[in-house]
Design an enzyme around this catalytic site. Structure first.
Site, short mmCIF file in Angstrom:
data_model
loop_
_atom_site.label_atom_id
_atom_site.label_comp_id
_atom_site.label_asym_id
_atom_site.label_seq_id
_atom_site.Cartn_x
_atom_site.Cartn_y
_atom_site.Cartn_z
N ASN A 12 -4.52 -7.00 -7.34
CA ASN A 12 -3.41 -7.10 -6.38
C ASN A 12 -3.53 -8.38 -5.56
O ASN A 12 -2.57 -9.14 -5.42
CB ASN A 12 -3.41 -5.91 -5.42
CG ASN A 12 -3.41 -4.58 -6.16
OD1 ASN A 12 -3.05 -4.54 -7.33
ND2 ASN A 12 -3.82 -3.52 -5.50
N ARG A 54 -15.61 1.20 -0.86
CA ARG A 54 -15.45 -0.21 -0.50
C ARG A 54 -15.62 -0.35 1.01
O ARG A 54 -15.06 0.45 1.77
CB ARG A 54 -14.08 -0.71 -0.93
CG ARG A 54 -13.89 -2.18 -0.63
CD ARG A 54 -12.58 -2.70 -1.15
NE ARG A 54 -11.45 -2.18 -0.36
CZ ARG A 54 -10.18 -2.44 -0.65
NH1 ARG A 54 -9.88 -3.17 -1.71
NH2 ARG A 54 -9.22 -1.95 0.09
N GLU A 100 -11.28 -11.12 -6.06
CA GLU A 100 -9.85 -11.05 -5.73
C GLU A 100 -9.36 -12.33 -5.07
O GLU A 100 -8.26 -12.39 -4.55
CB GLU A 100 -9.54 -9.82 -4.87
CG GLU A 100 -10.42 -9.63 -3.67
CD GLU A 100 -10.10 -8.36 -2.88
OE1 GLU A 100 -9.07 -7.72 -3.12
OE2 GLU A 100 -10.89 -8.02 -1.99
N CYS A 156 -9.81 -2.88 -10.80
CA CYS A 156 -9.35 -1.78 -9.95
C CYS A 156 -7.99 -2.04 -9.31
O CYS A 156 -7.50 -1.22 -8.56
CB CYS A 156 -10.38 -1.47 -8.87
SG CYS A 156 -10.56 -2.78 -7.66
N HIS A 167 0.82 -1.22 0.00
CA HIS A 167 0.00 0.00 0.00
C HIS A 167 0.85 1.27 0.00
O HIS A 167 0.43 2.29 -0.52
CB HIS A 167 -1.01 -0.05 1.14
CG HIS A 167 -2.09 -1.05 0.86
ND1 HIS A 167 -2.12 -2.29 1.43
CD2 HIS A 167 -3.12 -1.01 -0.02
CE1 HIS A 167 -3.14 -2.97 0.94
NE2 HIS A 167 -3.76 -2.22 0.07
N ARG A 221 2.18 -10.33 -1.93
CA ARG A 221 2.28 -9.04 -2.63
C ARG A 221 3.23 -8.07 -1.95
O ARG A 221 3.67 -7.09 -2.56
CB ARG A 221 0.89 -8.41 -2.78
CG ARG A 221 0.23 -8.12 -1.46
CD ARG A 221 -1.22 -7.71 -1.62
NE ARG A 221 -1.34 -6.28 -1.84
CZ ARG A 221 -2.51 -5.64 -1.89
NH1 ARG A 221 -3.64 -6.33 -1.79
NH2 ARG A 221 -2.57 -4.35 -2.09
C1 PEP Z 1 -6.74 -5.46 -4.91
O1 PEP Z 1 -6.57 -6.39 -4.13
O2 PEP Z 1 -6.44 -5.50 -6.11
C2 PEP Z 1 -7.34 -4.18 -4.45
C3 PEP Z 1 -7.68 -3.27 -5.30
O3 PEP Z 1 -7.47 -3.99 -3.11
P1 PEP Z 1 -6.28 -3.72 -2.07
O4 PEP Z 1 -5.06 -3.35 -2.85
O5 PEP Z 1 -6.72 -2.62 -1.18
O6 PEP Z 1 -6.15 -5.02 -1.36
MG MG Z 2 -7.54 -6.47 -2.23
#
Ligand code: PEP
Ligand code: MG
Length: 761
Positions: free
Chosen positions: A631, A510, A608, A679, A366, A642
């Site tokens: 992600n 979200r 996801e 997204c 993040h 990640r």
């Molecule tokens: C994702 O997982 O791709 C997402 C958009 O949410 P986050 O990055 O907040 O987990």
């Molecule tokens: Mg996510």
């Protein structure tokens, strides 16, 4: 140890190896570090000779002898040694020989045995360790395994010692060109500025070096801290009538003695006199003394190392009380830290922050996502490559395109950087005319481009980039920056502001996605595997009171604006979605009963988790839209954390399995008439965006910084062409081949600036 018998060493091998690794960290420079290794290895393995080679940075096939032990007066290494070192380097595996005759070009028969092992660091060859012994039989397999284990353990320490020495050499002018270090690409862009190291205040090991000019006052502060801490320990030891036993008193007296001991005080003062501030000098001195005790055989003395560290922490605390640190961010701040948080970025006010260097993480962390949305470069995962604390105050160039960091760049490198920065500005200017145009392919396929927000960044970057709305608003941060759950009213105020700012454009809020890498300090969850644990919708469903509060705040915030969509994260089965939708309906009915008139928001589910890919159609039937979070989806599909820089190169949005998954979701949506948005960060990768256009994605939601370039790509490729590229990609079995195909397509279309953005070489 080990030599000449099958017997194992007296002290456990791991303990002895640990000692070698520890002393490596304490060495004052590279030569001492390497010399310490060869000496310890010779003692531990009871061999005649130990040699340590490092790879020549200019010619990786040539090994340079850097340290040796056991050569006696004739300080030249045995003739075979260089050949053996190069052979080990070439094979990148241990070579265990009975005599040098087996080596090409060496016919001198001896009764020597030799063992060479490569020193590998993060997949690259750092050097070679060689031992020689007079004996008839080869080194045993156990000895070979032990030396290989040692080489693997010292690699990180050697790398850090090398980096430290080249930084020092550069600062003192002994190194003509700026060294560069390679990490993981976090966010694109290039920036020059001054490093400002952020560290955990209570962690002695993280204290950076800082130059001091007023050495006398620094000494005075340190002495005051010593006298206060030692005085307090004396006072505790002498206190009458308390709970302390006689043994406890003795211990406190001993602590006081250590705190004011000559060794500790003198070596700290020496560090201050060398120009380091007191906390930095104290760190060195404490670490050196703790390691001295740790290296002792006697367990009683070994444990004293912990006492030394405790006293170090107490002194550090006192220093920080006596001399509170006033963080002064330089005009062009490059924030550096082991594990920076988005809150650290937020602390640098105005436009001072120009780049970010993080010891850990990858482009999906993040922190990197936030840097991207702020439009500043980030390089991640440098903790194993570079001692970050040594960077404080240094002049740096951060190349976020390549994941590189240049230290103390010279005039010509700075000039190159400036010309690249100018090129970037020209490109941004060129793309600015697209700002108010909608994103559409030349053959009329329209793809709304939204932006992601919520990671503390304000909404301005999204507005400035010409975003058509917020496709993903992450609501976690307002929860993370408080010390208890925000109230409905507090949430209402925040969401209202977001919805109003973008009105009449759509905003997708979200619901809370805590857990995983987004813990709440006031809601601790202890799990061994948080990414597979209690996160996202799972927590919301187990805490309907929290969930309902959030939904009520969101719905109330949309009253009269009617631009709200709601998105549920981490859906892995239809039951979770159904339950979430029931709760949303309940909140909606409650508000209606309270007399509020609210337009029903659009409801969406995030895809996801791999199971959701296979149930995309069932999920699509239940909601108004699907939103793919690449992600997490890639993390779970490819089994790649990640946030882990070590496996960052396995995280690839162009992996054929990811492409198949995306296609499957988009087709499922189409069959059901449910729009599918993407997204995750992959939507900001021009190559992935082309494939998504080919698949017929309904919209994309990106970091604001990526939006202009993706719009350019969409304007440059017909849907037809994108479909052809998708068809070709589906035939390929490797991500690298797919990347080449799409890169070439972008270059052919005149978009090379998107694929070769920055180059300082
Ligand atoms: C994702 O997982 O791709 C997402 C958009 O949410 P986050 O990055 O907040 O987990
Ligand atoms: Mg996510």
């Amino acid at each position: 140890m080990i030599r000449e018998s099958a017997s194992r060493p007296s002290a456990p091998l791991t303990t002895r190896l640990d000692d070698i690794v520890q002393s490596l960290g304490a060495a004052s420079n590279l030569d001492h570090a390497l010399q310490g290794i060869v000496k310890s290895v010779r003692d531990l393995f009871r061999v005649d000779i130990c040699l340590l080679y490092l790879s020549d940075p200019a010619r990786l096939d040539v090994q340079q002898l850097m340290a040796w032990e056991g050569l006696g007066d004739h300080a030249a290494p045995p003739a075979f040694a260089d050949t053996l070192a190069n052979l080990v380097a070439e094979r990148s595996e241990p070579v265990n020989l009975r005599d040098s005759k087996t080596l090409p070009a060496h016919q001198d028969a001896t009764s020597h045995v030799y063992l060479g092992v490569p020193i590998m660091h993060l997949g690259a060859l750092l050097g070679v360790l060689i031992v020689q012994q007079t004996a008839q039989s080869q080194f045993s397999e156990y000895e070979q395994a032990s030396l290989a284990t040692l080489a693997a353990q010292i690699a990180g320490g050697i790398q850090l010692a090398k980096a430290r020495s080249s930084i020092n050499a550069r600062v003192s002018g002994d190194m003509p060109a700026a060294p560069f270090f390679e990490g993981v690409i976090g966010a694109p862009g290039i920036a020059a500025g001054t490093a400002h190291v952020i560290y955990a205040r209570s962690e002695l090991a993280q204290i950076p070096n800082r130059d001091v000019t007023d050495i006398d006052s620094e000494i005075a502060v340190f002495q005051a801290a010593v006298s206060r801490v030692a005085g307090e320990l004396d006072r505790i030891a002498e206190e009458q009538g308390g709970m302390l036993t006689a043994e406890d008193r003795t211990l406190f007296r001993a602590y006081a003695m250590i705190a004011r001991s000559d060794e500790l005080v003198t070596s700290t003062l020496a560090g201050i006199r060398n120009g380091n501030w007191a906390p930095g000098a104290l760190r060195d001195s404490i670490q050196e003394h703790a390691r001295y005790f740790e290296a002792m055989e006697d367990p009683y003395f070994r444990e004293r190392a912990d006492d030394i560290r405790d006293i170090g922490r107490a002194l550090l605390n006192e220093l920080q009380t006596l001399q509170p640190i006033d963080e002064h961010y330089p005009a062009r701040t490059i924030l550096v830290g082991e594990d920076l948080s988005p809150l650290d970025l937020a602390a640098v006010k105005g436009t001072r922050l120009v780049a970010v260097i993080s010891g850990h993480g990858s482009r999906l962390s993040h922190l990197a996502i936030l840097a991207r949305s702020m439009g500043i470069p980030a390089v991640m995962g440098l903790a194993d490559t570079l001692p970050l604390t040594n960077l404080h105050g240094k002049s740096l160039i951060v190349d976020g395109y390549k994941g590189r960091l240049y230290i103390e760049p010279d005039v010509s490198l700075k000039r190159q950087y400036r010309s690249l920065a100018a090129r970037e500005r020209r490109l941004s200017k060129r793309l600015r005319h697209l700002r108010d145009q909608t994103a559409q392919t030349p053959d009329g396929f329209r793809i709304p481009l939204y932006t992601n927000a919520g990671l503390l960044s304000d909404l301005n970057p999204s507005l400035a980039a010409g975003s058509e709305g917020i496709g993903l608003y992450r609501t976690e941060y307002p929860f993370m920056v408080r010390d208890s759950f925000p109230t409905e009213e507090e949430q209402y105020t925040l969401y209202r502001k977001v919805l109003q700012t973008f009105h009449p454009r759509p905003v997708t809020l979200r619901t809370l996605d805590i857990g995983g890498d987004k813990p709440l300090a006031y809601f601790p969850v202890q799990e061994t595997n948080p990414f597979l644990g209690w996160r996202g919708i799972r927590i919301s469903l187990d805490h309907p009171e929290m969930f309902l509060t959030q939904i009520r705040a969101m719905l109330r915030a949309s009253s009269g604006l009617n631009n709200l969509s709601l998105l549920l994260p981490m859906i892995s089965r239809v039951e979770d979605l159904d339950e979430g939708l029931i709760l949303i309906r309940r909140a909606y009915q409650q508000l209606e009963q309270e007399g509020l008139s609210i337009t029903r928001p659009l409801l969406g589910a995030m895809i996801e988790v791999p199971s959701a890919v296979y149930q995309a159609e069932a999920l699509a039937r239940r909601v108004d839209f699907l939103s793919v979070g690449t992600n997490d989806l890639i993390q779970y599909l490819l089994a790649v954390d990640r946030n882990n820089e070590r496996v960052a190169r396995w995280f690839d949005a162009l992996h054929p399995a990811v492409i198949q998954a995306l296609l499957r979701i988009i087709r499922a949506g189409r069959r059901n008439g449910t729009p599918v948005s993407v997204c995750g960060e992959a939507a900001g990768d021009p190559a992935v965006a082309l494939l998504l256009v080919g698949m017929g994605v309904s919209s994309l939601s990106l970091s604001a910084g990526d939006l202009p370039r993706i719009k350019w790509a969409i304007h440059s490729f017909s849907r037809q062409r994108a479909r052809t590229l998708l068809r070709q990609s589906l035939k390929l079995e490797q991500a690298s081949a797919i990347r080449s195909l799409l890169t070439q397509a972008l270059v052919d279309a005149g978009l090379d600036a998107l694929v070769h953005p920055g180059n300082l070489d």
